[in-house]
Design an enzyme around this catalytic site. Structure first.
Site, short mmCIF file in Angstrom:
data_model
loop_
_atom_site.label_atom_id
_atom_site.label_comp_id
_atom_site.label_asym_id
_atom_site.label_seq_id
_atom_site.Cartn_x
_atom_site.Cartn_y
_atom_site.Cartn_z
N TYR A 105 0.87 -1.18 0.00
CA TYR A 105 0.00 0.00 0.00
C TYR A 105 0.90 1.23 0.00
O TYR A 105 1.41 1.63 1.04
CB TYR A 105 -0.88 -0.05 1.25
CG TYR A 105 -2.09 0.86 1.26
CD1 TYR A 105 -2.18 1.97 0.43
CD2 TYR A 105 -3.15 0.62 2.12
CE1 TYR A 105 -3.28 2.80 0.46
CE2 TYR A 105 -4.26 1.44 2.16
CZ TYR A 105 -4.32 2.52 1.33
OH TYR A 105 -5.42 3.34 1.36
N LYS A 118 -0.87 -1.12 -4.51
CA LYS A 118 -1.93 -0.09 -4.53
C LYS A 118 -1.27 1.26 -4.29
O LYS A 118 -0.48 1.41 -3.35
CB LYS A 118 -2.94 -0.39 -3.42
CG LYS A 118 -3.84 0.81 -3.07
CD LYS A 118 -4.98 0.41 -2.18
CE LYS A 118 -5.71 1.62 -1.61
NZ LYS A 118 -6.97 1.26 -0.98
N LYS A 175 -2.05 5.07 -3.22
CA LYS A 175 -3.00 6.06 -2.71
C LYS A 175 -2.81 7.33 -3.51
O LYS A 175 -1.70 7.87 -3.60
CB LYS A 175 -2.73 6.30 -1.22
CG LYS A 175 -3.54 7.37 -0.56
CD LYS A 175 -5.04 7.16 -0.64
CE LYS A 175 -5.49 5.88 0.01
NZ LYS A 175 -6.94 5.66 -0.06
N ASP A 207 -6.13 4.58 -5.97
CA ASP A 207 -7.28 4.95 -5.14
C ASP A 207 -7.24 6.44 -4.81
O ASP A 207 -6.59 6.84 -3.84
CB ASP A 207 -7.26 4.12 -3.85
CG ASP A 207 -8.37 4.53 -2.88
OD1 ASP A 207 -9.29 5.26 -3.29
OD2 ASP A 207 -8.31 4.08 -1.71
N HIS A 229 -10.49 -3.52 2.84
CA HIS A 229 -10.03 -2.15 3.10
C HIS A 229 -9.25 -2.09 4.41
O HIS A 229 -9.41 -2.95 5.28
CB HIS A 229 -11.27 -1.24 3.17
CG HIS A 229 -11.03 0.09 3.78
ND1 HIS A 229 -11.42 0.42 5.06
CD2 HIS A 229 -10.44 1.19 3.28
CE1 HIS A 229 -11.09 1.67 5.31
NE2 HIS A 229 -10.49 2.17 4.25
N HIS A 258 -2.42 -1.20 6.16
CA HIS A 258 -1.48 -0.12 6.47
C HIS A 258 -0.33 -0.63 7.33
O HIS A 258 0.55 0.14 7.70
CB HIS A 258 -2.19 0.99 7.26
CG HIS A 258 -3.04 1.91 6.44
ND1 HIS A 258 -2.86 3.27 6.44
CD2 HIS A 258 -4.07 1.68 5.61
CE1 HIS A 258 -3.77 3.83 5.65
NE2 HIS A 258 -4.51 2.89 5.15
O1 GKR Z 1 -5.14 6.33 5.68
O2 GKR Z 1 -4.81 7.88 4.21
C1 GKR Z 1 -5.36 6.84 4.60
C2 GKR Z 1 -6.35 6.18 3.67
O3 GKR Z 1 -6.69 7.04 2.63
C3 GKR Z 1 -7.58 5.74 4.41
O4 GKR Z 1 -8.12 6.83 5.10
C4 GKR Z 1 -8.63 5.15 3.52
O5 GKR Z 1 -9.75 4.85 4.29
O6 GKR Z 1 -7.05 3.41 3.03
C5 GKR Z 1 -8.32 3.87 2.88
C6 GKR Z 1 -8.87 3.65 1.51
O7 GKR Z 1 -8.57 2.66 0.90
O8 GKR Z 1 -9.68 4.44 1.05
MG MG Z 2 -10.01 3.13 -0.71
#
Ligand code: GKR
Ligand code: MG
Length: 418
Positions: free
Chosen positions: A142, A187, A189, A217, A316, A345
């Site tokens: 991730y 993945k 972010k 994502d 998730h 995470h």
């Molecule tokens: O921890 O920054 C983060 C993620 O963006 C999280 O808040 C999301 O809920 O990992 C998550 C996602 O897949 O959307």
């Molecule tokens: Mg997501």
């Protein structure tokens, strides 16, 4: 076996400055640790969110569980529904909104109840969920764009991942994740930078890891029209496209021109959302999450709906500890149609609340614990330290946007950003 006490302890643990559409992670992430004790000396564990709203519900529910038999999950459901909604009905209504807080409360304690059930018969938790179908559950690397260190926190040591805002740095992050943990899917972010820049990062990842499935994502950071413009660039690059847009209606629109499956953990988040999801063909993959779908059995129910309505199941994650990781792995081992490596995470976390420290991720997978129950125990010293950290850190609700304004005072988390 009767419950004699249920205790909810908020904790804060260190979290790196990871970027997302909402802003940047604060120096600490919050969780609640749940301990349910029984008259035969067992302790069942659970883990959930640590914001004040969740804590209020969990703390209101905890005393009402005393005297229950941990096999009585229907009583847990009824009491959670009563505490959160005020309704004396046995179970929350399946509506298009409003059941999430009940599901969170059930999910937090259901794991502890199932842990107790399994411990009481000396069997691993997956056995009270119907048995495991695999010995290990796969997770994905991730990746996050990130700052080097937290702002305004001079005492906080920089993590060892460095500044990752260039394509090369993100590829380096992926390489380290894959070398250390053996992940076989990736993945990214997104929703942080211009989408064309983020897709260029994906192309760098594709070149460096030609056979690793890729996902992106943006957490609803793109409009339907932006997603339409980007589609030719994404075509052939992705295993799935996760939450490009912000609602079921928009995901349904994107679905009419998307050339890959769409996934969500933002638009379909309650059972009441399933009919519209199917009607609009809004997503083809749902990321399950026992913390807000109502527990491990609800996660299995969601997966079963996937078999009926032909959507895939992934998982998730938010920032979490080993109790959640063990629970995710137990339930993941029982789901026949867990078609994708799950999110976690966990590699970003350096602290742990369970005995023996962090669970091992090997070959991109976590072995399903085989000890009685969840197979993890609480490290009481760690719990005390992380609770003290909670008391000291002053954070009571995750607020990535306010944190981001320390770096960029004009930051606006409104979506779609692009
Ligand atoms: O921890 O920054 C983060 C993620 O963006 C999280 O808040 C999301 O809920 O990992 C998550 C996602 O897949 O959307
Ligand atoms: Mg997501």
């Amino acid at each position: 076996m009767k419950i004699t006490s249920a205790i909810v302890t908020p904790i804060a643990f260190r979290d790196p400055p990871l970027l997302n559409v909402a802003g940047v992670h604060e120096p600490f992430a919050l969780r609640s640790i749940i301990e349910v004790q029984t008259d035969n000396g067992l302790v069942g564990l659970g883990e959930s969110y640590g914001d004040l709203g969740t804590l209020a519900n969990l703390n209101a529910l905890a005393p009402l569980l005393v005297g229950l038999d941990p096999f009585d999950l229907n009583a847990l459901t009824a009491r959670a529904n009563k505490v959160v909604t005020g309704s004396s009905d046995f179970a929350p209504q399946i509506s298009t909104s409003g059941t999430r807080a009940v599901s969170v409360a059930i999910g937090a304690f259901e794991v502890a109840f199932l842990d107790l059930q399994a411990q009481s018969i000396g069997r691993p938790l997956y056995e009270v969920l119907g048995g495991k179908l695999r010995d290990a559950v796969s997770y994905s690397a991730y990746l996050f764009y990130k700052f080097e260190r937290h702002r305004d926190d001079p005492g906080y040591p920089a993590d060892d991942w460095g500044d990752c805002r260039t394509h090369e740095a993100v590829v380096g992050q992926a390489r380290r994740m894959i070398e250390e943990f053996g992940f076989s899917s990736i993945k990214l972010k997104a929703g942080v930078f211009e989408p064309d820049y983020e897709i260029e990062t994906l192309r760098h990842l594709r070149t460096a890891f030609p056979s690793h499935p890729l996902r992106i994502d943006p957490n609803g950071g793109w409009s339907v029209e932006t997603t339409r413009r980007l589609m030719p660039q994404l075509d052939g690059l992705l295993e799935y496209l996760e939450d490009p847009t912000n609602s079921l209606a928009e995901m349904g629109d994107v679905s009419t021109f998307a050339t890959m499956p769409l996934a969500t953990n933002m638009c379909t988040v309650e059972f009441g959302h399933i009919p519209e999801t199917i009607r609009r063909n809004a997503v083809q993959v749902i990321l399950s999450d026992h913390h807000y779908w109502g527990g491990l059995r609800a996660t299995q129910h969601l997966a079963h709906l996937g078999r009926i309505f032909n959507f895939g199941i992934s998982m998730h994650s938010n920032s979490h500890m080993g109790i959640s990781f063990a629970a995710m792995t137990h339930v993941g081992s029982t789901i026949p149609n867990l078609d994708y490596a799950c999110d976690t995470h966990y590699p970003w976390q350096v602290e742990e609340v369970i005995e023996g420290g962090k669970l091992e991720i090997k070959n991109g997978s976590v072995a399903v614990p085989t000890g009685p129950g969840l197979g993890v125990k609480l490290d009481r010293d760690a719990l005390a330290r992380l609770h003290q950290q909670y008391l000291d850190c002053g954070i009571r609700k995750r607020d990535d946007a306010t944190e981001m304004r320390k770096y960029d005072p004009s930051f606006n988390p409104a979506r779609p950003r692009y």
